[in-house]
Design an enzyme around this catalytic site. Structure first.
Site, PDB file in Angstrom:
ATOM      1  N   ASN A 142       0.828  -1.220   0.000  1.00 32.60           N
ATOM      2  CA  ASN A 142       0.000   0.000   0.000  1.00 32.60           C
ATOM      3  C   ASN A 142       0.859   1.266   0.000  1.00 32.60           C
ATOM      4  OD1 ASN A 142       1.035   0.046   2.571  1.00 32.60           O
ATOM      5  ND2 ASN A 142      -0.920  -0.100   3.646  1.00 32.60           N
TER       6      ASN A 142
ATOM      7  N   HIS B 251       3.421   1.870   2.046  1.00 30.62           N
ATOM      8  CA  HIS B 251       3.999   2.319   3.314  1.00 30.62           C
ATOM      9  C   HIS B 251       5.517   2.215   3.287  1.00 30.62           C
ATOM     10  CE1 HIS B 251       3.424  -1.971   5.084  1.00 30.62           C
ATOM     11  NE2 HIS B 251       4.712  -1.786   4.939  1.00 30.62           N
TER      12      HIS B 251
HETATM   13  C1  F6R Z   1      10.277  -2.972   7.812  1.00 28.71           C
HETATM   14  C2  F6R Z   1       9.496  -1.901   7.243  1.00 28.71           C
HETATM   15  C3  F6R Z   1       8.417  -2.114   6.238  1.00 28.71           C
HETATM   16  C4  F6R Z   1       8.800  -3.088   5.126  1.00 28.71           C
HETATM   17  C5  F6R Z   1       7.627  -3.292   4.174  1.00 28.71           C
HETATM   18  C6  F6R Z   1       7.937  -4.327   3.116  1.00 28.71           C
HETATM   19  O1  F6R Z   1      11.216  -2.470   8.743  1.00 28.71           O
HETATM   20  O2  F6R Z   1       9.710  -0.812   7.636  1.00 28.71           O
HETATM   21  O3  F6R Z   1       8.079  -0.879   5.660  1.00 28.71           O
HETATM   22  O4  F6R Z   1       9.911  -2.608   4.440  1.00 28.71           O
HETATM   23  O5  F6R Z   1       6.506  -3.719   4.887  1.00 28.71           O
HETATM   24  O6  F6R Z   1       8.041  -5.570   3.733  1.00 28.71           O
HETATM   25  P1  F6R Z   1       8.613  -6.841   2.973  1.00 28.71           P
HETATM   26  O7  F6R Z   1      10.038  -6.569   2.706  1.00 28.71           O
HETATM   27  O8  F6R Z   1       8.426  -7.976   3.950  1.00 28.71           O
HETATM   28  O9  F6R Z   1       7.813  -6.999   1.725  1.00 28.71           O
END
Ligand code: F6R
Length: 247
Positions: free
Chosen positions: A136, A138
């Protein structure tokens, strides 16, 4: 925003490791911002492997992690503290006091956010911040709607983020509802940003990041306000972008 396209997850991880090692080796003192999640796991494996082989030292590095769940003790394998020690910190010669992660067990969480923000300032700010990206949009745990002016703060996680992270927990109910995260303003103050993305699940997010408008409804779009951001993404993650802009 500079985009580096790589073949796959392995190449993304290797390129990111080389990028970071180049700075760690050449700077007397460095402040590194770190992320967790599945995206940087390969990066940490490469850095750990490099330390074993080449003895690259991290005693000159101070690190700040982006975020931590609230209410999960450091000894719990689902905490980001545990993740960082398991995958990276225990494999290198870091100085314990120099590796910072927000304390999700603090009795006064607002005070903890202020303390964390202050620590980053005292360290001289972040030289290079590593980021993943949520489906999304973030970054850290800054969910859609977060102000671009936000400092480190407590957030309520959205259902989509809790579901995306449920794979690390026994049941969805066990996924924490709240976390502490560096704010978007904190992230944007980093002198350099390195965002990593791999796989199909990140296609839409990259389309929005690279071709979409700047809006607080898509937190990563704030990075367009940053003058030194590099994205390393693999072919699959960039598929949607390339369909819009074929070479
Ligand atoms: C983790 C963080 C999150 C992840 C995001 C993607 O410290 O801040 O913003 O980077 O949720 O997560 P993955 O890499 O598991 O797809």
């Amino acid at each position: 925003m500079q985009i580096i396209e790589v073949k796959d997850y392995e190449e993304m991880s290797l390129k990111a490791a080389q990028y970071i090692l180049n700075k760690v080796k050449n700077k007397n003192k460095m402040v590194l911002g770190l992320a967790t999640g599945s995206t940087p796991q390969g990066l940490y494996s490469h850095l750990a492997w490099d330390h074993q082989k080449n003895n690259t030292s991290y005693t000159n590095v101070t690190s700040f992690n982006l975020d931590e769940y609230i209410g999960i003790p450091p000894s719990d394998p689902t905490s980001y503290f545990y993740y960082m020690y398991e995958r990276f910190f225990s494999h290198i010669d870091r100085v314990n006091e120099n590796a910072h992660i927000p304390n999700g067990l603090a009795s006064d969480l607002d005070e903890e956010c202020k303390r964390y923000e202050h620590l980053i300032q005292v360290a001289g700010g972040i030289d290079l911040q590593v980021l993943g990206i949520g489906r999304n949009g973030h970054i850290g745990f800054n969910e859609p709607g977060t102000s671009f002016e936000s400092p480190t703060h407590v957030v309520e996680l959205t259902n989509s983020t809790r579901q995306a992270n449920a794979r690390y927990f026994d049941t969805i109910e066990k996924v924490p509802t709240h976390a502490i995260t560096m704010g978007i303003k904190t992230i944007l103050k980093s002198r350099e940003i390195l965002l990593l993305a791999s796989g199909e699940s990140k296609q839409n997010a990259l389309v929005h990041l690279i071709t979409g408008e700047i809006t607080e409804q898509f937190p990563a779009s704030a990075l367009k306000h940053h003058s030194n951001t590099t994205v390393i993404a693999d072919e699959v993650a960039l598929h949607g972008v390339k369909q819009l802009h074929p070479r």
